[in-house]
Write a protein that holds these residues in place. Structure first.
Motif, short mmCIF file in Angstrom:
data_model
loop_
_atom_site.label_atom_id
_atom_site.label_comp_id
_atom_site.label_asym_id
_atom_site.label_seq_id
_atom_site.Cartn_x
_atom_site.Cartn_y
_atom_site.Cartn_z
N THR A 1 0.82 -1.21 0.00
CA THR A 1 0.00 0.00 0.00
C THR A 1 0.86 1.26 0.00
N TRP A 2 1.93 1.24 0.77
CA TRP A 2 2.78 2.42 0.90
C TRP A 2 3.64 2.64 -0.34
N ASN A 3 4.27 1.57 -0.84
CA ASN A 3 5.24 1.71 -1.93
C ASN A 3 4.65 1.47 -3.31
N LYS A 4 3.39 1.02 -3.35
CA LYS A 4 2.72 0.78 -4.64
C LYS A 4 3.48 -0.21 -5.52
N GLU A 5 4.11 -1.17 -4.89
CA GLU A 5 4.83 -2.18 -5.65
C GLU A 5 4.91 -3.45 -4.83
N SER A 6 5.14 -4.57 -5.50
CA SER A 6 5.22 -5.85 -4.80
C SER A 6 6.53 -5.94 -4.01
N VAL A 7 6.55 -6.86 -3.08
CA VAL A 7 7.74 -7.02 -2.24
C VAL A 7 8.00 -8.50 -2.02
N ASP A 8 9.25 -8.85 -2.02
CA ASP A 8 9.64 -10.24 -1.79
C ASP A 8 9.47 -10.58 -0.31
N ASP A 9 9.05 -11.81 -0.04
CA ASP A 9 8.85 -12.23 1.35
C ASP A 9 10.12 -12.10 2.19
N VAL A 10 11.26 -12.25 1.55
CA VAL A 10 12.53 -12.17 2.27
C VAL A 10 12.68 -10.81 2.94
N VAL A 11 12.22 -9.76 2.27
CA VAL A 11 12.31 -8.41 2.83
C VAL A 11 11.48 -8.30 4.09
N ILE A 12 10.26 -8.85 4.05
CA ILE A 12 9.36 -8.79 5.21
C ILE A 12 9.96 -9.53 6.39
N TRP A 13 10.46 -10.74 6.14
CA TRP A 13 11.04 -11.52 7.23
C TRP A 13 12.25 -10.81 7.83
N GLN A 14 13.08 -10.19 6.98
CA GLN A 14 14.25 -9.47 7.48
C GLN A 14 13.84 -8.25 8.30
N ASN A 15 12.77 -7.57 7.87
CA ASN A 15 12.27 -6.42 8.63
C ASN A 15 11.79 -6.84 10.02
N ILE A 16 11.15 -8.01 10.10
CA ILE A 16 10.69 -8.48 11.41
C ILE A 16 11.87 -8.77 12.32
N LYS A 17 12.91 -9.35 11.76
CA LYS A 17 14.11 -9.60 12.57
C LYS A 17 14.69 -8.31 13.12
N GLU A 18 14.76 -7.30 12.26
CA GLU A 18 15.33 -6.02 12.69
C GLU A 18 14.45 -5.34 13.72
N MET A 19 13.15 -5.36 13.51
CA MET A 19 12.23 -4.68 14.43
C MET A 19 12.17 -5.38 15.78
N SER A 20 12.40 -6.69 15.78
CA SER A 20 12.38 -7.44 17.04
C SER A 20 13.77 -7.60 17.64
N GLU A 21 14.75 -6.93 17.01
CA GLU A 21 16.16 -7.07 17.44
C GLU A 21 16.57 -8.54 17.48
N ASN A 22 16.09 -9.25 16.50
CA ASN A 22 16.39 -10.68 16.27
C ASN A 22 15.85 -11.61 17.36
N LEU A 23 14.98 -11.09 18.22
CA LEU A 23 14.38 -11.95 19.25
C LEU A 23 13.38 -12.93 18.64
N LEU A 24 12.90 -12.62 17.45
CA LEU A 24 12.00 -13.53 16.75
C LEU A 24 12.72 -14.22 15.59
N GLY A 25 14.06 -14.14 15.57
CA GLY A 25 14.83 -14.66 14.45
C GLY A 25 14.62 -16.14 14.20
N THR A 26 14.60 -16.95 15.27
CA THR A 26 14.45 -18.40 15.11
C THR A 26 13.11 -18.75 14.49
N ILE A 27 12.05 -18.09 14.97
CA ILE A 27 10.71 -18.34 14.44
C ILE A 27 10.61 -17.86 13.01
N VAL A 28 11.20 -16.72 12.71
CA VAL A 28 11.19 -16.19 11.34
C VAL A 28 11.86 -17.17 10.39
#
Length: 222
Positions: A135-162
């Protein structure tokens, strides 16, 4: 004041010359009514609007008008005083297109003790983030980007689950269905809204079916 015009200013100046207090007050009330007529689109009987008109009248008189009005005259010191700055939140968002609520959801997932529930929450958050990203960027995004963003936002505390969930992908049916069912569970308040919508749709469908059956029976009997 430019919004009222020079004619209104001249009338205000005339009211200041009236010596009789009662007559001057009467003219002041008539002046306020005239000011309402000048801006009919702003006409309102609320107290705040009426007070604004009286304040404008006092300002146009250069605070010299001495009448018994319904409101006390404004303070000359406040005229031209800059408004207070709006206190914006100071949250530092690493990814602004996801918003503060996504960060709160990630904190909720970190705090979840049950491993299975933690996985489902992360799966749901990932799908939500993907929708926000597109919605924000008006373009598709690879799942890898989303998973990496979650790792960064959680300070890798959710890294194993991701790492585990990334093997299945955001579009995996089991992950999507489990996340959706968890979100609709009673312990998640927002889920009740979804259940209510489902119940409403069920009632609507039953209503339509009952009406169709009645119409068919009516035609047969006829």
């Amino acid at each position: 004041m430019k919004e009222y015009g020079s004619s209104v200013q001249k009338l205000v100046d005339y009211i200041l010359t009236i010596e009789d207090t009662e007559k001057r007050t009467k003219y002041a009330f008539l002046m306020v009514e005239l000011m309402k007529q000048i801006h009919p689109n702003m006409k309102d009987n609320t107290q705040d609007y009426s007070k604004k008109l009286w304040d404008d009248l006092f300002i146009m008189s250069n605070f010299k008008l001495d009448v018994q009005g319904p409101y006390p005259p404004p303070s000359p010191e406040l005229l031209g005083k800059p408004p207070r700055k709006v206190a914006y939140n100071q949250h530092h968002l690493k990814f602004k297109h996801y918003g503060r609520n996504v960060e709160l959801l990630i904190l909720r997932a970190i705090a979840e003790e049950k491993l299975e529930d933690k996985k489902l929450l992360v799966a749901y958050i990932a799908r939500l983030m993907k929708g926000f990203y597109v919605t924000w960027n008006k373009e598709s995004v690879d799942d890898v980007v989303i998973w990496q963003n979650i790792k960064e936002m959680s300070e890798n505390l959710l890294g194993t689950i991701v790492d585990e969930l990334s093997q299945e992908g955001l579009g995996h049916a089991r992950v999507a269905n489990n996340a959706r069912n968890t979100y609709n569970a009673p312990e998640y308040p927002n889920g009740n809204n979804n259940n209510n919508r489902n119940n409403n749709n069920y009632r609507k469908n039953n209503f339509r079916n009952n009406n169709n059956n009645r119409n068919n029976n009516f035609r047969k009997n006829k």
